[in-house]
Design a protein around this motif. Structure first.
Motif, PDB file in Angstrom:
ATOM      1  N   ALA A   1      12.039  25.936 -17.431  1.00 18.95           N
ATOM      2  CA  ALA A   1      12.145  26.746 -16.207  1.00 18.95           C
ATOM      3  C   ALA A   1      13.426  27.585 -16.195  1.00 18.95           C
TER       4      ALA A   1
ATOM      5  N   LYS B   1      13.649  27.156 -11.172  1.00 21.55           N
ATOM      6  CA  LYS B   1      13.229  28.560 -11.163  1.00 21.55           C
ATOM      7  C   LYS B   1      13.770  29.290  -9.947  1.00 21.55           C
TER       8      LYS B   1
ATOM      9  N   LYS C   1      16.532  32.396 -10.176  1.00 23.01           N
ATOM     10  CA  LYS C   1      16.144  33.727  -9.709  1.00 23.01           C
ATOM     11  C   LYS C   1      17.261  34.404  -8.897  1.00 23.01           C
TER      12      LYS C   1
END
Lengths: 244, 302
Positions: free
Chosen positions: B184, B153, B157
């Motif tokens: 994820a 994650k 991002k």
């Protein structure tokens, strides 16, 4: 670097556990003394790095000590071919030698000194050689260096032949402009301390690939991290950092 | 001639062969030997936020049909990789390269990936979650679904390129970890990293490797790799890159039958620097032998 097949033309014992093997093949990549070859053996995964003792035309000479499964297997080979990677490592630089260089070889550190001595003599240098062994029965190559015209001193730890003691005991009595050495690390360290001039050291390390890809044999030096296989095995005195 | 090209996370590879991270440097050592543009791509040396020397030597041990290494992620750090290594690499490789990233904290992974994501020559980010988490008691990120998902994650991002999570086989349930990464946001999974191993020297009666233990790789681990690639590729819907002991064109086909979209070759490069070139050259012949026209058609048919 080159990968090619070499034909075994001779494989004879020099002492109880030191063998000399002569191989015929493409030696074009072997240029500097102090470089090494990496030998593939049946049934063993990693290649075995072995220093170059001499190159004469298309004949490569290696001298190796039988220490484990790989070299035990090599000892038994009387003919056939070997898959060899040639032209590995950064060898000795003879341009720094001055007029009268000193070469110090200990045990299986002796073989690479041969091609180096030959090269230096061809360049017109006066070459002194100290060959260090534990005892008389382990001595090899003394006559070969004499035949090249080197001034040869042999040391034995037990005093059974030549000068009693270590190569550094004989080093004190020789005048030299520069030195080159290869041998076990305690010997290299003693030479580092005892030497009066600059010089070049050849190091040994367990290797993965032998050509700089895996970082298996890295060491720290004054000038940063170096790979023994690619940036070495020869390092200059000024760049060495002893770790312990 | 059969078709060798495959699609890995939206980028076409001319063939599925990818030298694995840590066995191919930044490519230029091998470019002295052959034109490395014959490769599908390659995964460059594992990169961390800060420079690392790695572990003390000896770092290498011989095994039956394999080797153990404990190099310890020696690399010059992400800034120098970008400023010094990638320009050198570009001179000999004109395809998209796979950037391999390691870290010791979630933030490290994000930091390094964000930097590499901005490099034009980088096609994929391969995130190695086998490293110990310094904030998690030293447990490897890759040993828990939660920690692996957290890394995924954090990386997703801050990046735009496909993120492939490289999994460790040293776990009880690799499928649950792969699934957690997929959930994820991972774009792909690569496996297997090395297996934890150890050798002891009978003469010294001590471990051969200074770090005592290291990663076992080579043909000996191939069956374990095939099994795990099979399990994971049947459990996730994202592409899987298979690796572990691959040494021949036949191994590549077996790995693809198990479910791999592309195949990494590791230890084989170290004993035969021409291994990947030769595998690629041999693939059409082996495909013909087994009646395969297009490699894409065999992915996961086992």
């Amino acid at each position: 670097m080159k990968q090619s097949l070499f034909e075994i033309i001779e494989n004879i014992p020099l002492t109880a556990d030191v063998m000399k093997m002569r191989l015929k093949g493409d030696t074009s990549e072997i240029t500097a003394p102090g470089t090494f070859v990496n030998v593939k053996l049946d049934g063993l995964f990693l290649r075995r790095p072995i220093s170059v003792c001499d190159v004469e035309g298309d004949v490569l000479t290696i001298i190796y000590k039988v220490v484990g499964r790989g070299t035990e297997q090599m000892r038994e080979m009387q003919n056939g071919t070997l898959d060899v990677l040639t032209g590995l490592g950064n060898g000795y630089d003879t341009s720094k030698s001055g007029a009268s260089p000193l070469l110090l070889g200990g045990g299986v550190g002796v073989p690479p000194m041969y091609m180096l001595a030959k090269r230096l003599i061809a360049e017109g240098k006066k070459v002194s050689v100290i060959l260090g062994f534990n005892k008389e029965s382990e001595i090899f190559c003394e006559d070969d260096f004499k035949a090249l015209g080197c001034d040869v001193t042999v040391t034995t730890v037990d005093g059974s032949y030549g000068v009693k003691g270590f190569v550094t005991d004989a080093m004190k009595n020789i005048d030299y402009t520069y030195f080159y050495t290869c041998g076990p690390e305690p010997m290299l360290k003693a030479i580092y301390k005892a030497s009066a001039t600059s010089g070049q050291f050849s190091f040994e390390e367990r290797m993965g690939c032998g050509f700089g890809a895996c970082m298996g044999c890295s060491c720290k030096t004054v000038t940063g991290y170096k790979r023994i296989c690619k940036d070495g095995p020869v390092l200059e005195k000024e760049e060495i950092l002893w770790e312990n | 001639m059969g078709k060798l090209s495959v699609d890995l996370c939206g980028i076409e590879l001319d063939n599925p062969i990818i030298p694995a991270s840590g066995t191919f440097g930044y490519g230029y050592e091998f470019a002295e030997l052959y034109d490395i543009n014959v490769l599908g791509t390659f995964s460059f040396k594992g990169t961390t936020k800060d420079p690392r020397f790695g572990n003390p030597t000896p770092r290498i041990a011989e095994c039956y049909a394999g080797m153990i290494n404990a190099v310890g992620l020696q690399n010059p750090g992400v800034e120098k990789v970008i400023s010094e290594e990638l320009p050198k690499m570009r001179k000999c490789f004109n395809k998209k390269v796979m950037a391999n990233v390691s870290g010791f904290a979630v933030e490290d992974y994000a930091y390094t990936c964000e930097k590499l994501d901005k490099c034009e020559e980088v096609g994929w980010l391969e995130v190695n979650v086998s490293c110990p988490n310094v904030h998690g008691g030293g447990m490897s990120f890759g040993t828990s679904p939660e920690a692996a998902a957290e890394v995924t994650k954090a990386v997703k991002k801050v990046t735009t390129k496909p993120v492939i999570i490289k999994l460790s086989p040293n776990v009880t349930d690799i499928v649950s970890i792969a699934k957690a990464c997929e959930e994820a946001g991972a774009d792909g999974i690569s496996l297997i990293n090395t297996m934890l191993g150890m050798r002891i020297d009978l003469k010294t009666k001590k471990p051969v490797i200074a770090n005592k233990m290291g990663g076992f790789s080579g043909p000996a681990i191939f069956p374990v790799a095939v099994r795990m690639v099979y399990q994971v590729s049947h459990a996730v819907s994202i592409p899987v890159v298979g690796m572990g002991g691959v040494s021949s064109a036949e191994d590549v086909i077996e790995m693809m039958l198990a479910g791999a979209t592309a195949v990494e070759v590791g230890a084989a490069n170290l004993i035969d620097p021409f291994a990947c070139r030769d595998i690629i050259a041999k693939l059409p012949e082996v495909m013909a032998k087994y009646g395969i026209d297009n490699l894409k058609d065999i992915i996961g048919v086992a």
